[in-house]
Scaffold this active site. Structure first.
Site, PDB file in Angstrom:
ATOM      1  N   CYS A  84       0.805  -1.226   0.000  1.00  3.65           N
ATOM      2  CA  CYS A  84       0.000   0.000   0.000  1.00  3.65           C
ATOM      3  C   CYS A  84       0.836   1.273   0.000  1.00  3.65           C
ATOM      4  O   CYS A  84       0.294   2.362  -0.213  1.00  3.65           O
ATOM      5  CB  CYS A  84      -0.924   0.021   1.210  1.00  3.65           C
ATOM      6  N   CYS A 207     -13.617   0.912   8.177  1.00  5.89           N
ATOM      7  CA  CYS A 207     -12.761   0.304   7.161  1.00  5.89           C
ATOM      8  C   CYS A 207     -12.865   1.066   5.842  1.00  5.89           C
ATOM      9  O   CYS A 207     -13.964   1.439   5.421  1.00  5.89           O
ATOM     10  CB  CYS A 207     -13.180  -1.137   6.910  1.00  5.89           C
ATOM     11  N   HIS A 333      -9.230   3.240  -1.490  1.00  3.99           N
ATOM     12  CA  HIS A 333      -7.823   2.848  -1.367  1.00  3.99           C
ATOM     13  C   HIS A 333      -7.382   2.003  -2.563  1.00  3.99           C
ATOM     14  O   HIS A 333      -7.273   0.784  -2.460  1.00  3.99           O
ATOM     15  CB  HIS A 333      -7.649   2.090  -0.053  1.00  3.99           C
TER      16      HIS A 333
END
Length: 384
Positions: A84, A207, A333
C-alpha cells in the site's frame, strides 16, 4: 533544509468502485492532469517509475505498457512495489534518480484497478501480503490485523470505539467536499457505532474500501524546477523503514514502529519537528490506523491520540489538520495510487489550492503512507 528536488506537477483520476476502461486509460487521466499542471510534454520526462501492488491487475510488467501508451519511450521505465506504500516508495526512488544526477525530470505513476478481480480474491491477495507460511494460511485478513491493533490500543490506553468513530465522522465531513472521492457523504457518530461488525471492534465504517484509481507526480531537480514551475513544492525530508512481516515479531501492537522510525528520519532530514507541520495526510486504511499515526508521528504522546480527535484538533482550524481530503476512509484505497494521491493533496495545500479545505498559510506538510500491516512505512515532509 535541503531544496534539491521538487514536485512540479501532480494529478489524480477520480477514485471509483468499478472503472469501465483499461489501466492505460485510468493512468492517462492522472498523467494528463500532472503534465498540464507542470506545463511540459512527455518528451521532457527523462524516466518513469510505475507503482502498483502485484496480482490485482492482470497486466504483467505494467511499466512497459504505460511507457508506450503515454509516449515515454525510449526513456527508461521501472516498476516499484511495497504494497500500500508503493506510491511513496516510487517517489523515494525518483528522488534518488534525480539526486544521483542520472535524470533531471522523473514521473511517478501509481495506480490500481482492483475491480478486475472479486472482493474475495482481493482479500485473499491482501492476506498474502503477510507471511504465506506462518500467517495468511490461517485466514488472516487486513481488517482482522488492524482489529488486533485496536484491541491492543484499547487495552493499554483505554481508547474506545467512540474515539475511532469520531475519526470516521471527520473523514465523511471532508470526503463530501472531495470530487475525486468514492464516498462523498457525511456519516453520523450513531451510524458508525451501530454499523455491522467486520472484525471487532472495527465496524463497516471503520474500514476503507477497495477502489480503482491513479495518481501522478512529476519531480525535477532544483535548477529545472525553478526554471519550469512558478510554485515548486520541495521535498524537505524522506523517511523509510520496515518491520517484521509476522505480527509475532513485533515489539507491541499499539503502534507501528516502521512509522515511528520513518518519521524520525524525515524530521531529522528536514530539520523540523511535529510542531512545525501545518497539514498532514496519514494512512487511514482503518480508523485505528489514523489514531496510531497521531502518536507515531509525534502529534500526540503515546496513548493521547484520542484526545486530538475528541477535541477537534485534527479538523481544519485545529492544532494539526489531518486528512482534510477525506482520507482513504472516504476516497477509497486503490493500493498503488494511494501514496501519490496523498502527496498530491499536500502539494495542493502548500500551493494554496486546497479550495474549501485549504489550511490557511500552510507552509510545511507531511505524508504518512504504510504498506501492509506496518511492514513498510514512508514519511515525506514537503515545503513551499
Amino acid at each position: 533544509m535541503s531544496k534539491d528536488v521538487a514536485i512540479i506537477g501532480a494529478g489524480q483520476s477520480a477514485f471509483v468502485r468499478g472503472y469501465a476502461g483499461s489501466i492505460r486509460e485510468l493512468v492517462f487521466e492522472a498523467f494528463r492532469e500532472a503534465v498540464r499542471d507542470a506545463g511540459l510534454t512527455p518528451g521532457d520526462i527523462a524516466a518513469s517509475v510505475v507503482c502498483s501492488a502485484p496480482e490485482y491487475d492482470k497486466q504483467r510488467s505494467p511499466a512497459g505498457l504505460l511507457a508506450e501508451y503515454l509516449g515515454l519511450n525510449p526513456q527508461p521505465c521501472f516498476t516499484v512495489e511495497s504494497l500500500c506504500s508503493s506510491g511513496t516508495t516510487g517517489l523515494r526512488v525518483a528522488y534518488g534518480l534525480i539526486k544521483s544526477g542520472l535524470h533531471d525530470i522523473v514521473v511517478v505513476i501509481g495506480f490500481q484497478k482492483m475491480s478486475e478481480i472479486t472482493s474475495a480474491e482481493a482479500q485473499e491477495r491482501m492476506g498474502r501480503g503477510a507471511d504465506i507460511m506462518w500467517e495468511s494460511p490461517f485466514g488472516s485478513t487486513m481488517p482482522a490485523y488492524y482489529a488486533m491493533h485496536a484491541r491492543a490500543h484499547f487495552a493499554r490506553y483505554g481508547t474506545t470505539e467512540e474515539d475511532l468513530a469520531l475519526i470516521r465522522v471527520k473523514a465523511g465531513k471532508y470526503g463530501k467536499l472531495n470530487e475525486k472521492a468514492v464516498y462523498r457523504k457525511e456519516v453520523s457518530l450513531e451510524q458508525v457505532l451501530n454499523a455491522d461488525t467486520v472484525a471487532g471492534p472495527l465496524k463497516r465504517f471503520d474500514c476503507c474500501a477497495n477502489a480503482d484509481g491513479a495518481g501522478c507526480l512529476i519531480l525535477a531537480g532544483a535548477d529545472r524546477a525553478r526554471e519550469m514551475s512558478p510554485h515548486p513544492v520541495w521535498i524537505l525530508g524522506l523517511g523509510s523503514a520496515s518491520d517484521s512481516m509476522t505480527l509475532s515479531g513485533r515489539r507491541s501492537l499499539d503502534g507501528l514502529n516502521c512509522a515511528r522510525v520513518a518519521a524520525e528520519q524525515a524530521y531529522a532530514m528536514a530539520g523540523v519537528g511535529p510542531q512545525d507541520i501545518d497539514v498532514a495526510e496519514v494512512h487511514d486504511c482503518f480508523t485505528i490506523a489514523e489514531l496510531m499515526a497521531y502518536e507515531n508521528l509525534g502529534f500526540a504522546a503515546p496513548g493521547e491520540g484520542a484526545g486530538l480527535i475528541r477535541e477537534g484538533q485534527t479538523y481544519l482550524g485545529g492544532k494539526i489538520p489531518v486528512n482534510v481530503d477525506g482520507g482513504l476512509l472516504s476516497k477509497g484505497h486503490p493500493i498503488g495510487a494511494t501514496g501519490c494521491s496523498q502527496v498530491r493533496t499536500i502539494v495542493m495545500q502548500l500551493r494554496g489550492q486546497g479550495g474549501p479545505v485549504q489550511v490557511p498559510g500552510a507552509a510545511i506538510g507531511l505524508v504518512h503512507n504504510i504498506g501492509g500491516v506496518g511492514i513498510y512505512g514512508n514519511v515525506i515532509i514537503l515545503g513551499r
